[in-house]
Motif scaffolding. Structure first.
Motif, PDB file in Angstrom:
ATOM      1  N   GLY A   1      13.244  14.323   7.172  1.00 19.17           N
ATOM      2  CA  GLY A   1      14.527  14.059   7.807  1.00 19.17           C
ATOM      3  C   GLY A   1      14.856  12.598   8.011  1.00 19.17           C
ATOM      4  N   ILE A   2      14.084  11.681   7.424  1.00 15.52           N
ATOM      5  CA  ILE A   2      14.308  10.262   7.629  1.00 15.52           C
ATOM      6  C   ILE A   2      14.344   9.564   6.275  1.00 15.52           C
ATOM      7  CG2 ILE A   2      11.839   9.722   7.838  1.00 15.52           C
ATOM      8  CD1 ILE A   2      12.535   7.654   9.954  1.00 15.52           C
ATOM      9  N   VAL A   3      15.039   8.432   6.211  1.00 11.59           N
ATOM     10  CA  VAL A   3      15.071   7.640   4.980  1.00 11.59           C
ATOM     11  C   VAL A   3      13.663   7.126   4.692  1.00 11.59           C
ATOM     12  CG1 VAL A   3      15.986   5.553   3.877  1.00 11.59           C
ATOM     13  CG2 VAL A   3      17.457   6.941   5.359  1.00 11.59           C
ATOM     14  N   ARG A   4      13.212   7.320   3.445  1.00  8.32           N
ATOM     15  CA  ARG A   4      11.835   6.961   3.096  1.00  8.32           C
ATOM     16  C   ARG A   4      11.795   5.913   1.991  1.00  8.32           C
ATOM     17  NH1 ARG A   4       9.676  13.141   2.633  1.00  8.32           N
ATOM     18  NH2 ARG A   4      11.265  13.091   1.005  1.00  8.32           N
ATOM     19  N   GLY A   5      10.779   5.062   2.074  1.00  9.61           N
ATOM     20  CA  GLY A   5      10.550   4.068   1.041  1.00  9.61           C
ATOM     21  C   GLY A   5       9.079   3.997   0.705  1.00  9.61           C
ATOM     22  N   LEU A   6       8.759   3.188  -0.309  1.00  7.42           N
ATOM     23  CA  LEU A   6       7.391   3.030  -0.783  1.00  7.42           C
ATOM     24  C   LEU A   6       7.132   1.551  -1.030  1.00  7.42           C
ATOM     25  CD1 LEU A   6       4.842   4.671  -1.735  1.00  7.42           C
ATOM     26  CD2 LEU A   6       5.802   4.526  -4.052  1.00  7.42           C
ATOM     27  N   ARG A   7       5.944   1.110  -0.680  1.00  7.32           N
ATOM     28  CA  ARG A   7       5.595  -0.284  -0.958  1.00  7.32           C
ATOM     29  C   ARG A   7       5.121  -0.427  -2.402  1.00  7.32           C
ATOM     30  NH1 ARG A   7       2.061  -4.668   2.559  1.00  7.32           N
ATOM     31  NH2 ARG A   7       2.217  -6.348   1.019  1.00  7.32           N
ATOM     32  N   LEU A   8       5.658  -1.445  -3.086  1.00  5.22           N
ATOM     33  CA  LEU A   8       5.235  -1.773  -4.434  1.00  5.22           C
ATOM     34  C   LEU A   8       4.427  -3.064  -4.415  1.00  5.22           C
ATOM     35  CD1 LEU A   8       8.498  -1.106  -6.508  1.00  5.22           C
ATOM     36  CD2 LEU A   8       6.625   0.472  -6.003  1.00  5.22           C
ATOM     37  N   ASN A   9       3.425  -3.132  -5.262  1.00  8.30           N
ATOM     38  CA  ASN A   9       2.603  -4.333  -5.391  1.00  8.30           C
ATOM     39  C   ASN A   9       2.800  -4.908  -6.785  1.00  8.30           C
ATOM     40  OD1 ASN A   9       0.563  -6.286  -5.649  1.00  8.30           O
ATOM     41  ND2 ASN A   9      -0.827  -5.143  -4.312  1.00  8.30           N
ATOM     42  N   PRO A  10       3.496  -6.048  -6.901  1.00 12.23           N
ATOM     43  CA  PRO A  10       3.777  -6.618  -8.222  1.00 12.23           C
ATOM     44  C   PRO A  10       2.571  -7.327  -8.840  1.00 12.23           C
ATOM     45  CG  PRO A  10       4.680  -8.027  -6.545  1.00 12.23           C
ATOM     46  CD  PRO A  10       4.130  -6.816  -5.822  1.00 12.23           C
ATOM     47  N   GLN A  11       1.469  -7.401  -8.093  1.00 17.83           N
ATOM     48  CA  GLN A  11       0.223  -8.019  -8.571  1.00 17.83           C
ATOM     49  C   GLN A  11       0.360  -9.520  -8.841  1.00 17.83           C
ATOM     50  OE1 GLN A  11      -0.440  -4.915 -11.707  1.00 17.83           O
ATOM     51  NE2 GLN A  11      -2.364  -4.568 -10.610  1.00 17.83           N
ATOM     52  N   ILE A  12       1.343 -10.144  -8.224  1.00 23.81           N
ATOM     53  CA  ILE A  12       1.489 -11.595  -8.209  1.00 23.81           C
ATOM     54  C   ILE A  12       1.905 -11.990  -6.797  1.00 23.81           C
ATOM     55  CG2 ILE A  12       2.093 -11.931 -10.648  1.00 23.81           C
ATOM     56  CD1 ILE A  12       5.051 -11.987  -9.749  1.00 23.81           C
ATOM     57  N   SER A  13       1.519 -13.190  -6.372  1.00 23.81           N
ATOM     58  CA  SER A  13       1.926 -13.637  -5.043  1.00 23.81           C
ATOM     59  C   SER A  13       1.915 -15.155  -4.999  1.00 23.81           C
ATOM     60  CB  SER A  13       1.010 -13.071  -3.955  1.00 23.81           C
ATOM     61  OG  SER A  13      -0.144 -13.868  -3.787  1.00 23.81           O
ATOM     62  N   SER A  14       2.423 -15.694  -3.879  1.00 23.21           N
ATOM     63  CA  SER A  14       2.453 -17.136  -3.678  1.00 23.21           C
ATOM     64  C   SER A  14       1.340 -17.600  -2.756  1.00 23.21           C
ATOM     65  CB  SER A  14       3.806 -17.551  -3.079  1.00 23.21           C
ATOM     66  OG  SER A  14       3.938 -17.042  -1.754  1.00 23.21           O
ATOM     67  N   SER A  15       0.469 -16.688  -2.331  1.00 22.41           N
ATOM     68  CA  SER A  15      -0.521 -17.032  -1.319  1.00 22.41           C
ATOM     69  C   SER A  15      -1.600 -17.946  -1.866  1.00 22.41           C
ATOM     70  CB  SER A  15      -1.169 -15.757  -0.761  1.00 22.41           C
ATOM     71  OG  SER A  15      -2.173 -16.093   0.185  1.00 22.41           O
ATOM     72  N   GLY A  16      -1.921 -18.982  -1.087  1.00 17.76           N
ATOM     73  CA  GLY A  16      -3.039 -19.843  -1.420  1.00 17.76           C
ATOM     74  C   GLY A  16      -4.305 -19.442  -0.706  1.00 17.76           C
ATOM     75  N   PHE A  17      -4.237 -18.370   0.085  1.00 17.66           N
ATOM     76  CA  PHE A  17      -5.392 -17.876   0.825  1.00 17.66           C
ATOM     77  C   PHE A  17      -5.747 -16.469   0.330  1.00 17.66           C
ATOM     78  CE2 PHE A  17      -3.275 -20.800   3.789  1.00 17.66           C
ATOM     79  CZ  PHE A  17      -4.333 -21.614   4.169  1.00 17.66           C
ATOM     80  N   ASP A  18      -6.953 -16.290  -0.137  1.00 10.75           N
ATOM     81  CA  ASP A  18      -7.371 -14.963  -0.568  1.00 10.75           C
ATOM     82  C   ASP A  18      -7.263 -13.958   0.575  1.00 10.75           C
ATOM     83  OD1 ASP A  18      -8.749 -13.167  -2.592  1.00 10.75           O
ATOM     84  OD2 ASP A  18     -10.229 -13.112  -0.966  1.00 10.75           O
ATOM     85  N   LEU A  19      -7.547 -14.416   1.779  1.00  9.57           N
ATOM     86  CA  LEU A  19      -7.499 -13.547   2.950  1.00  9.57           C
ATOM     87  C   LEU A  19      -6.121 -12.935   3.151  1.00  9.57           C
ATOM     88  CD1 LEU A  19      -9.040 -12.540   5.502  1.00  9.57           C
ATOM     89  CD2 LEU A  19      -8.200 -14.590   6.661  1.00  9.57           C
TER      90      LEU A  19
END
Length: 365
Positions: free
Chosen positions: A113-131
């Motif tokens: 009964g609620i609007v649903r979404g899904l998280r996608l992982n593009p396998q690229i990021s801007s993070s300089g920290f592995d953590l």
């Protein structure tokens, strides 16, 4: 006078960021949701509400806080929902975003009964920290297989894609968004909305706001989706300080100053990422290592230059104490929890909350 230590939220600093967020919303058509994982100090939600569209969360407690204290649109996300909490999460949310197809299928009936979404992982990021890298090898954060996601499109209407981290480089953002369009284009064409997450430092100085807003608008028009942003740090950067007082000075090969706060208890993110705090002004002939008062040997804010020698009772103002800071404060060593105060637009300082022994006692058992 407020007894130190205390966090001081400056509404004028907040306003500078909020006005930029409002400008991007107006020019691009994107909506902006405050990321509560970064900043959840609700005493200023009334002030922020007119400039933003709602909140996004990472837990049951956050989604409830967003719905009850901020209002407007409320997005719920979690890496994993538990059976005992899913119904309450839904009761406080306008949208629920699942981290995996497994969670989506597990709670398909209860979330119908609620609007649903899904998280996608593009396998690229801007993070300089592995953590902090959501696209690190073997990441649990989101789905990446286009065919698998296509198989559940009858159950979701949108996506959340969070792969920016302290990204102040518009060209990098633009390039990664292009990669996302290339990889997930077929899915985006079937979606109604897409959240591009947070970690985009678009309220920083000299950031090309017009180019950023126009890129968001083009993305929205190309794929026929409502775009959401989830600014956290971008909302509160340069708005809050941790006000401390020097309790002791000593020399052990370097000049040391011990203040009445703790990096582990009050600015934990700096300790986690091995980063130095910032003070202002940081210039002058007198250099000190500013240290916290906990028993942790590495409880050190950093080394800074001061115009005058520090003495017991002097004030040291630690900068940028809002994002991923107030939400992480803790009771390590039982050190006094900083109070919370707000500096109004007219310069008046209003105490909001002080913490007592009873708060410490009741945080345990």
């Amino acid at each position: 006078m407020i007894q130190t230590p205390y966090y001081l939220i400056d509404k004028a600093g907040l306003l500078r960021n909020l006005e930029k967020i409002a400008y991007v919303r107006e020019r691009s058509g994107a909506k902006a949701l405050l990321a509560l994982k970064c900043f959840a100090t609700w005493c200023v939600f009334d002030f922020m509400r007119d400039y933003m569209d709602g909140t996004t969360s990472s837990s049951l407690n956050e989604v409830r806080l967003g719905q009850e204290r901020f209002g407007k649109e409320t997005h719920a996300y979690s890496v994993a929902y538990a059976d005992y909490e899913i119904d309450e999460v839904i009761s406080h949310a306008d949208k629920i975003i699942f981290n995996s197809i497994s969670q989506l299928e597990r709670f398909a009936d209860r979330s119908a009964g609620i609007v649903r979404g899904l998280r996608l992982n593009p396998q690229i990021s801007s993070s300089g920290f592995d953590l902090a890298d959501p696209a690190r090898p073997f990441s649990r954060l989101g789905e990446w297989d286009v065919e698998k996601v296509a198989g559940v499109m009858d159950r979701v209407s949108g996506f959340m894609i969070h792969n920016n981290c302290e990204n102040a480089d518009f060209a990098l953002f633009d390039r990664m968004l292009g990669d996302i369009e290339q990889k997930f284009g077929a899915l985006l064409q079937r979606a109604e909305w897409v959240s591009l997450g947070g970690g985009i430092h678009f309220t920083g100085e000299d950031y090309p706001l017009d180019r950023f807003a126009d890129r968001l608008k083009a993305f929205s028009q190309t794929h026929g989706v409502q775009v959401y942003l989830e600014p956290g740090e971008a909302t509160v950067t340069h708005s809050t300080t941790l006000e401390t007082t020097v309790l002791d000075t000593l020399f052990n090969g370097k000049n040391l100053a011990v203040v009445d706060a703790s990096i582990e208890a009050h600015m934990l993110d700096l300790l986690i990422y091995r980063e130095s705090a910032r003070v202002r002004p940081n210039e002058g002939p007198h250099r000190y290592m500013v240290c916290g008062k906990s028993c942790l040997a590495g409880d050190i804010f950093g080394e800074f230059d001061f115009p005058e020698a520090l003495n017991i009772g002097d004030r040291v103002s630690i900068q940028d104490a809002a994002g991923y800071t107030m939400v992480k404060k803790n009771w390590f060593n039982g050190v006094k929890m900083p109070a919370i105060a707000v500096k109004e637009l007219d310069g008046a300082i209003t105490p909001v909350r002080e913490f007592t022994y009873l708060d410490y006692e009741q945080s345990l058992s």
